[in-house]
Design an enzyme around this catalytic site. Structure first.
Site, mmCIF file in Angstrom:
data_model
loop_
_atom_site.group_PDB
_atom_site.id
_atom_site.type_symbol
_atom_site.label_atom_id
_atom_site.label_comp_id
_atom_site.label_asym_id
_atom_site.label_seq_id
_atom_site.Cartn_x
_atom_site.Cartn_y
_atom_site.Cartn_z
ATOM 1 C CB SER A 263 47.703 6.065 -30.705
ATOM 2 O OG SER A 263 46.913 7.182 -30.381
ATOM 3 C CE LYS A 269 52.453 8.181 -30.174
ATOM 4 N NZ LYS A 269 52.157 8.733 -28.833
ATOM 5 C CG ASN A 271 52.354 4.817 -28.198
ATOM 6 O OD1 ASN A 271 53.012 5.786 -28.540
ATOM 7 N ND2 ASN A 271 51.029 4.798 -28.254
ATOM 8 N NE ARG A 303 47.198 -13.353 16.100
ATOM 9 C CZ ARG A 303 46.027 -13.984 16.201
ATOM 10 N NH1 ARG A 303 45.769 -14.744 17.232
ATOM 11 N NH2 ARG A 303 45.123 -13.841 15.267
#
Length: 381
Positions: A263, A269, A271, A303
C-alpha cells in the site's frame, strides 16, 4: 499498454497495434501464395510480396492517421505494400476487400489469444484438481446468502471452481477460426477460383468458411462469449479467495510475492492484488461481449456501415483482458495458501452456537469432488 490496465504486460503482443500490423501483413502474404494456387500469380511474385512485407518499414502513428481516410488501415497499408513489391504489385490484395484482411487478421489474433488462455486455464485446472483431491474431506462452513448454512468440504468448493474452468475450456475448444474472403460485396467477383480459399486457410492454419461472413458475425460473438465464460469462471475463484482471505475469515490467502500487494500509505498491508485484478476482469468482460453482440446486430447490407468498425477495439480489449486474467489466475491458484485448521474451528464454533445445521454432515461432497476431477481429466486431454 496502459498505466490504468495493471497486468496488461502479460498480454503484450496479443492484440496491440504491432500485433495487428503483423497479422494484416501475414494475411496479405498468405493471399499472394493463395493466388499461386489459384493460377493467377507466380511463385516468384508471391515470394516478392512476402519479401516486401517482411521488409516494410511502417510508421504506426502515420498508418493510424492514414486509416481515417478509408475508415480502416488496410487501404494505406496496401498502397505501401504495392509500392514495395515492385513488379509483383499486381499480386498484392488482388480480389480482396479491406474487410477480408481485417477480419482474417483479427481471427489470427483471437486464435493465438485463445490458445494462451486455454494453456493458463489448463494450468489453473490442474492446480485446482490437486487442491480438490488434497482437501477432499477437509470440513468447512458452507455459506448461502452470505450466512453460515451447513457443513461442506473445502475440496468441494475447489471442485466447483474446477468445474467452472472445465466449462470454460470446453467452450474454447468448440470455437472455430475461419478466414474471411468475399471481395467487395461477398460475391468473390474479382477472383472466383475455388482453389484460393482453401489455400489461404491452409497458409494461415485457419478454417475455410464456405460463405463470406461480412455481416454474419457469429464468429466474433462466439469468441467473445467463450472468453467471457473463462473470465466468469476465474472471477468466481477470485471472489471466493477475496472473501475467504479477509482477516476475519482467514481460511485461504493469496501467496505472498516480494514487492507485490503493498500500500502507498499502509506499509503493513499485503493486499491480494492478483485476485482483485482477476475479479475486476470478470466484471469488465461481460460488457465487452455484449457490445460485440450489439455490433453484430447492426451489421446490415452486404458490408456493415460502422457496426464492423465498432468491433475492433472491443474484441482486441477482450483478448488482452482474458489473456491477462488467465495468467494472473493461474498464479493465484498455484500459490494459494489454505488453512484447514481455521475452517474446522469455524465449523466447531458455528455448530456450538447453533448457527450451523450439521445433521446431514457433508453428504456426498467427497464423491462430487471425485466426479469433478474425473471430468476435468477427460476434458483437458
Amino acid at each position: 499498454m496502459s498505466l490504468l490496465r495493471p497486468g496488461a504486460h502479460r498480454a503484450a503482443g496479443i492484440a496491440d497495434d504491432t500485433a495487428v500490423l503483423a497479422a494484416l501483413l501475414r494475411v496479405e502474404t498468405a493471399w499472394a501464395r493463395a493466388l499461386v494456387a489459384a493460377g493467377v500469380a507466380t511463385d516468384a511474385e508471391a515470394a516478392e510480396v512476402a519479401e516486401a512485407a517482411a521488409g516494410l518499414d511502417v510508421d504506426l502513428t502515420a498508418l493510424a492517421v492514414a486509416a481515417e481516410t478509408a475508415g480502416n488501415p488496410v487501404v494505406p497499408l496496401v498502397e505501401s505494400l504495392r509500392a514495395a513489391a515492385g513488379d509483383a504489385s499486381g499480386a498484392v490484395h488482388r480480389g480482396l476487400t479491406s474487410q477480408d484482411v481485417v477480419d482474417t487478421a483479427l481471427v489470427l489474433l483471437a486464435r493465438d489469444a485463445v490458445a494462451r488462455v486455454r494453456a493458463d486455464l489448463v494450468a489453473t485446472g490442474d492446480a485446482l484438481a490437486t487442491l480438490a483431491r488434497t482437501h477432499r474431506d477437509d470440513i468447512a462452513v458452507a455459506r448461502t446468502l452470505t450466512q453460515w448454512a451447513v457443513p461442506t468440504t473445502f475440496g468441494l468448493r475447489v471442485a466447483q471452481w474446477l468445474a467452472g474452468v472445465d466449462d470454460a475450456v470446453t467452450r474454447l475448444d468448440a470455437l472455430t477460426f475461419p478466414v474471411q474472403y468475399g471481395g467487395a460485396a461477398g460475391t468473390r467477383a474479382l477472383l472466383a477460383e475455388p482453389e484460393a480459399l482453401p489455400a489461404l486457410a491452409a497458409a494461415l492454419g485457419l478454417d475455410a468458411a464456405v460463405l463470406p461472413w461480412h455481416t454474419r458475425r457469429a464468429t466474433v460473438t462466439a469468441i467473445g462469449d467463450a472468453l467471457t465464460t473463462a473470465t466468469d469462471a476465474l472471477g468466481v475463484v477470485a471472489a471466493d479467495v477475496l472473501l475467504l482471505g479477509r482477516p476475519e475469515v482467514a481460511e485461504v490467502r493469496e501467496g505472498a510475492v516480494a514487492g507485490r500487494g503493498g500500500s502507498s500509505t499502509m506499509p503493513h498491508k499485503q493486499n491480494p492484488v492478483l485476485s482483485v485484478l482477476v475479479h475486476a476482469a470478470a466484471q469488465q468482460a461481460p460488457g465487452l461481449a455484449a457490445q460485440l453482440h450489439l455490433s453484430a446486430a447492426g451489421a446490415v447490407d452486404e458490408r456493415p456501415d460502422g457496426a464492423w468498425h465498432a468491433e475492433w477495439p472491443v474484441l482486441t480489449r477482450l483478448l488482452e483482458l482474458a489473456v491477462t486474467a488467465a495468467s494472473q489466475a493461474a498464479e493465484v491458484v498455484a500459490g494459494l495458501q489454505v488453512d484447514t485448521s481455521a475452517m474446522a474451528a469455524r465449523v466447531d464454533a458455528a455448530t456450538a452456537t447453533g448457527s450451523l445445521d450439521d445433521r446431514g454432515g457433508t453428504g456426498a461432497a467427497g464423491r462430487l469432488v471425485d466426479l469433478a476431477v474425473a471430468r476435468w481429466e477427460e476434458t483437458r486431454g
